[in-house]
Enzyme design. Structure first.
Site, PDB file in Angstrom:
ATOM      1  N   TYR A  37       0.847  -1.190   0.000  1.00 48.46           N
ATOM      2  CA  TYR A  37       0.000   0.000   0.000  1.00 48.46           C
ATOM      3  C   TYR A  37       0.888   1.247   0.000  1.00 48.46           C
ATOM      4  CZ  TYR A  37      -4.051   2.887   0.935  1.00 48.46           C
ATOM      5  OH  TYR A  37      -5.045   3.818   0.832  1.00 48.46           O
ATOM      6  N   ASN A  93     -15.474   4.814   0.071  1.00 48.25           N
ATOM      7  CA  ASN A  93     -15.771   4.858  -1.367  1.00 48.25           C
ATOM      8  C   ASN A  93     -16.711   6.007  -1.746  1.00 48.25           C
ATOM      9  OD1 ASN A  93     -13.997   2.793  -2.038  1.00 48.25           O
ATOM     10  ND2 ASN A  93     -15.467   1.241  -1.404  1.00 48.25           N
ATOM     11  N   SER A 152     -17.388  -1.294  -9.463  1.00 47.83           N
ATOM     12  CA  SER A 152     -16.739  -1.252  -8.147  1.00 47.83           C
ATOM     13  C   SER A 152     -17.603  -0.425  -7.191  1.00 47.83           C
ATOM     14  CB  SER A 152     -15.356  -0.609  -8.278  1.00 47.83           C
ATOM     15  OG  SER A 152     -15.502   0.737  -8.687  1.00 47.83           O
ATOM     16  N   VAL A 212     -16.641   2.197  -5.590  1.00 47.10           N
ATOM     17  CA  VAL A 212     -16.455   3.610  -5.941  1.00 47.10           C
ATOM     18  C   VAL A 212     -17.279   3.927  -7.180  1.00 47.10           C
ATOM     19  CG1 VAL A 212     -14.830   5.391  -6.669  1.00 47.10           C
ATOM     20  CG2 VAL A 212     -14.124   3.709  -4.970  1.00 47.10           C
ATOM     21  N   ARG A 265     -16.091  -4.353 -17.712  1.00 42.40           N
ATOM     22  CA  ARG A 265     -15.432  -5.412 -18.496  1.00 42.40           C
ATOM     23  C   ARG A 265     -16.349  -6.620 -18.706  1.00 42.40           C
ATOM     24  NH1 ARG A 265     -11.219  -8.341 -14.261  1.00 42.40           N
ATOM     25  NH2 ARG A 265     -12.668  -8.384 -12.516  1.00 42.40           N
ATOM     26  N   TYR A 313      -7.262   6.837  -9.634  1.00 40.16           N
ATOM     27  CA  TYR A 313      -7.373   6.621  -8.187  1.00 40.16           C
ATOM     28  C   TYR A 313      -7.212   5.164  -7.804  1.00 40.16           C
ATOM     29  CZ  TYR A 313     -12.106   4.921  -9.098  1.00 40.16           C
ATOM     30  OH  TYR A 313     -13.179   4.195  -9.561  1.00 40.16           O
ATOM     31  N   TRP A 336      -6.052  10.550  -3.885  1.00 36.93           N
ATOM     32  CA  TRP A 336      -5.863   9.614  -2.767  1.00 36.93           C
ATOM     33  C   TRP A 336      -6.601  10.179  -1.569  1.00 36.93           C
ATOM     34  CZ3 TRP A 336      -0.895   8.664   0.553  1.00 36.93           C
ATOM     35  CH2 TRP A 336      -1.023   7.451   1.242  1.00 36.93           C
ATOM     36  N   LEU A 337      -7.609   9.436  -1.121  1.00 39.54           N
ATOM     37  CA  LEU A 337      -8.461   9.953  -0.047  1.00 39.54           C
ATOM     38  C   LEU A 337      -7.662  10.222   1.228  1.00 39.54           C
ATOM     39  CD1 LEU A 337     -11.421  10.651   0.752  1.00 39.54           C
ATOM     40  CD2 LEU A 337     -11.602   8.316   1.629  1.00 39.54           C
ATOM     41  N   LYS A 379     -19.324  -5.793  -1.729  1.00 41.30           N
ATOM     42  CA  LYS A 379     -18.236  -5.931  -0.768  1.00 41.30           C
ATOM     43  C   LYS A 379     -18.351  -7.209   0.048  1.00 41.30           C
ATOM     44  CE  LYS A 379     -15.845  -2.451  -1.444  1.00 41.30           C
ATOM     45  NZ  LYS A 379     -14.482  -2.647  -1.885  1.00 41.30           N
TER      46      LYS A 379
HETATM   47  N1  LIG Z   1      -7.303   6.580  -4.254  1.00 39.59           N
HETATM   48  C1  LIG Z   1      -8.200   6.453  -3.283  1.00 39.59           C
HETATM   49  O1  LIG Z   1      -8.295   7.269  -2.358  1.00 39.59           O
HETATM   50  C2  LIG Z   1      -9.125   5.284  -3.330  1.00 39.59           C
HETATM   51  C3  LIG Z   1     -10.235   5.213  -2.471  1.00 39.59           C
HETATM   52  C4  LIG Z   1     -11.102   4.113  -2.600  1.00 39.59           C
HETATM   53  C5  LIG Z   1     -10.819   3.122  -3.524  1.00 39.59           C
HETATM   54  N2  LIG Z   1      -9.695   3.238  -4.293  1.00 39.59           N
HETATM   55  C6  LIG Z   1      -9.363   2.241  -5.314  1.00 39.59           C
HETATM   56  O2  LIG Z   1     -10.450   2.145  -6.197  1.00 39.59           O
HETATM   57  C7  LIG Z   1     -10.477   0.860  -6.755  1.00 39.59           C
HETATM   58  C8  LIG Z   1     -11.873   0.284  -6.555  1.00 39.59           C
HETATM   59  O3  LIG Z   1     -12.080   0.119  -5.155  1.00 39.59           O
HETATM   60  P1  LIG Z   1     -13.457  -0.483  -4.631  1.00 39.59           P
HETATM   61  O4  LIG Z   1     -13.388  -0.635  -3.170  1.00 39.59           O
HETATM   62  O5  LIG Z   1     -14.547   0.308  -5.218  1.00 39.59           O
HETATM   63  O6  LIG Z   1     -13.389  -1.912  -5.353  1.00 39.59           O
HETATM   64  P2  LIG Z   1     -14.386  -3.146  -5.355  1.00 39.59           P
HETATM   65  O7  LIG Z   1     -15.739  -2.720  -4.967  1.00 39.59           O
HETATM   66  O8  LIG Z   1     -13.728  -4.227  -4.582  1.00 39.59           O
HETATM   67  O9  LIG Z   1     -14.431  -3.556  -6.899  1.00 39.59           O
HETATM   68  C9  LIG Z   1     -13.285  -3.877  -7.606  1.00 39.59           C
HETATM   69  C10 LIG Z   1     -13.505  -3.521  -9.063  1.00 39.59           C
HETATM   70  O10 LIG Z   1     -12.318  -3.713  -9.809  1.00 39.59           O
HETATM   71  C11 LIG Z   1     -12.618  -4.360 -11.014  1.00 39.59           C
HETATM   72  N3  LIG Z   1     -11.448  -5.137 -11.400  1.00 39.59           N
HETATM   73  C12 LIG Z   1     -10.810  -6.063 -10.667  1.00 39.59           C
HETATM   74  N4  LIG Z   1      -9.746  -6.549 -11.342  1.00 39.59           N
HETATM   75  C13 LIG Z   1      -9.744  -5.909 -12.541  1.00 39.59           C
HETATM   76  C14 LIG Z   1      -8.922  -5.992 -13.678  1.00 39.59           C
HETATM   77  N5  LIG Z   1      -7.878  -6.816 -13.731  1.00 39.59           N
HETATM   78  N6  LIG Z   1      -9.220  -5.213 -14.736  1.00 39.59           N
HETATM   79  C15 LIG Z   1     -10.271  -4.377 -14.684  1.00 39.59           C
HETATM   80  N7  LIG Z   1     -11.106  -4.253 -13.620  1.00 39.59           N
HETATM   81  C16 LIG Z   1     -10.836  -5.017 -12.553  1.00 39.59           C
HETATM   82  C17 LIG Z   1     -13.814  -5.229 -10.705  1.00 39.59           C
HETATM   83  O11 LIG Z   1     -14.497  -5.488 -11.906  1.00 39.59           O
HETATM   84  P3  LIG Z   1     -15.703  -6.569 -11.988  1.00 39.59           P
HETATM   85  O12 LIG Z   1     -16.865  -5.898 -11.347  1.00 39.59           O
HETATM   86  O13 LIG Z   1     -15.868  -6.808 -13.436  1.00 39.59           O
HETATM   87  O14 LIG Z   1     -15.243  -7.776 -11.234  1.00 39.59           O
HETATM   88  C18 LIG Z   1     -14.593  -4.338  -9.747  1.00 39.59           C
HETATM   89  O15 LIG Z   1     -15.437  -3.471 -10.452  1.00 39.59           O
HETATM   90  C19 LIG Z   1      -9.380   0.063  -6.069  1.00 39.59           C
HETATM   91  O16 LIG Z   1      -8.220   0.100  -6.859  1.00 39.59           O
HETATM   92  C20 LIG Z   1      -9.157   0.834  -4.789  1.00 39.59           C
HETATM   93  O17 LIG Z   1      -7.878   0.652  -4.245  1.00 39.59           O
HETATM   94  C21 LIG Z   1      -8.864   4.287  -4.217  1.00 39.59           C
END
Ligand SMILES: NC(=O)c1ccc[n+]([C@@H]2O[C@H](COP(=O)([O-])OP(=O)(O)OC[C@H]3O[C@@H](n4cnc5c(N)ncnc54)[C@H](OP(=O)(O)O)[C@@H]3O)[C@@H](O)[C@H]2O)c1
Length: 336
Positions: A55, A127, A154, A156, A176, A240, A266-267, A323
């Site tokens: 991370y 999210n 996802s 988010v 996808r 993100y 980044w939150l 989730k």
């Molecule tokens: N930067 C920040 O502050 C911040 C905050 C929150 C989340 N995030 C990031 O946002 C992303 C989503 O988080 P989340 O909690 O919303 O996730 P989540 O609900 O667990 O869902 C994961 C998503 O990723 C997709 N996925 C997984 N592997 C993939 C691949 N190889 N190619 C394309 N899509 C893929 C899945 O697609 P399917 O539905 O088709 O399975 C699903 O839609 C993560 O990377 C997380 O770390 C970042």
């Protein structure tokens, strides 16, 4: 010294191997602190990355997992007179929520209405806040503007769809898996397209030539490039997440001739840089949307804390909808 039970890891590695359900020290709440009896805590991709040691910031070990959750106040230290035992709270800006009880500074609590669905309450901070900030902080969107997003299924992505729709913008969701199209249209996406080579040709027909100023990227690689290609000159690509584990590869011409803005969100950084008034006003908006049924809980399955390996295996599983959530044992006192 009071103890509680939690899912903790002593080394980095595959999450389902390194996580252990064990007794940890809880301690009594000191001045300005509260003890929260936890009811639910989700497993996010960032949690898996924390256990893997991959991370943005790795914790000192041993560390308890979990970066948000929902519970009720159980005990108060001195100087937190505005809070009361039994109050429903979400936890923000904390780690260690995969625990039957947590002891935290009172300013990390987000007071909630008493009857909010526990799964929604446990997933309201990270999210939806990420979605809210990305929709408001980068581009000044006008009514009916399109917002392009990949990984739209996802948590988010679903929050982006729901919030954007409610604010009068048009979420153009990229997925996808074709089977997600009806579900995301039902959820509020203005259009859902597949994340493949046909996207570039399909986009102008959908937007009817309207410029797209904002694209939200949680995948990277070829998917991010497809979003960038869909942006209007001067448009903003906000990255993100990196679910596809492929780097951003943008042709020079896209930056030179289209002058795209390549940004990151980044939150954790936003939380650190924001004021308590900014956080409170955003949480009020999110709570209002949760109360009105605009934000919903999307939970695939839940596990007791005593089954961390099964829960983390389920959370790491591909092509899941919703989730994986830890539910803390009903009826257990939690203190041992
Ligand atoms: N930067 C920040 O502050 C911040 C905050 C929150 C989340 N995030 C990031 O946002 C992303 C989503 O988080 P989340 O909690 O919303 O996730 P989540 O609900 O667990 O869902 C994961 C998503 O990723 C997709 N996925 C997984 N592997 C993939 C691949 N190889 N190619 C394309 N899509 C893929 C899945 O697609 P399917 O539905 O088709 O399975 C699903 O839609 C993560 O990377 C997380 O770390 C970042």
């Amino acid at each position: 010294m009071p103890q509680t039970r939690a899912v903790r890891f002593h080394q980095f590695g595959p999450p389902s191997d390194v996580a252990r359900f064990e007794a940890i020290e809880l301690g009594d709440p000191g001045p300005g602190e509260v003890v929260v009896r936890m009811e639910r805590a989700p497993i996010h991709p960032a949690d898996l990355n924390r256990l893997e040691g991959r991370y943005g910031e790795n914790p000192d070990l041993p560390a308890v997992g979990g970066i948000e959750g929902f519970g009720r106040i159980e005990a108060l230290g001195d100087g937190v007179g505005d809070l009361a035992p039994g109050m429903a709270v979400a936890l923000a800006r904390v780690t260690g929520t995969w625990s039957e009880r947590v002891r935290v500074p009172a300013d990390r609590l987000v007071p909630l209405p008493p009857n909010l669905d526990p799964d929604l309450a446990a997933t309201l901070v990270i999210n939806p806040s990420t979605a809210w900030r990305m929709l408001h902080d980068f581009v000044s969107l006008a009514p009916n503007d399109w917002v392009l997003l990949n990984a739209a299924n996802s948590a988010v992505g679903r929050a982006v769809i729901r919030i954007a729709r409610c604010q009068g913008w048009r979420p153009l969701a990229i997925v996808r898996r074709p089977e997600l199209i009806p579900e995301l249209l039902d959820l509020g996406a203005s259009e859902v397209l597949l994340d493949d080579d046909g996207l570039r040709a399909a986009l102008p027909a959908v937007t009817q030539g309207a410029p797209v100023h904002l694209a939200l990227n949680a995948v990277g690689g070829a998917s991010a490039l497809r979003l960038a290609n869909g942006l209007a000159p001067g448009g903003t690509l906000v990255t993100y997440g990196a679910m596809g584990r492929r780097p951003l590869e943008l042709p020079n011409g896209l930056v030179i001739f289209k002058d795209l803005r390549i940004r990151g969100f980044w939150l954790s950084r936003w939380f650190r840089q924001s004021t308590s008034d900014q956080r409170d006003s955003m949480f009020q908006e999110l709570i209002q949307m949760a109360t009105n049924g605009i934000l919903r809980a999307d939970v695939a399955t839940s596990f007791p804390l005593s089954e961390p390996s099964a829960a983390l295996t389920a959370a790491a599983k591909d092509r899941r909808s919703g989730k994986v959530v830890f539910r803390m044992t009903p009826g257990s006192t939690g203190i041992i």
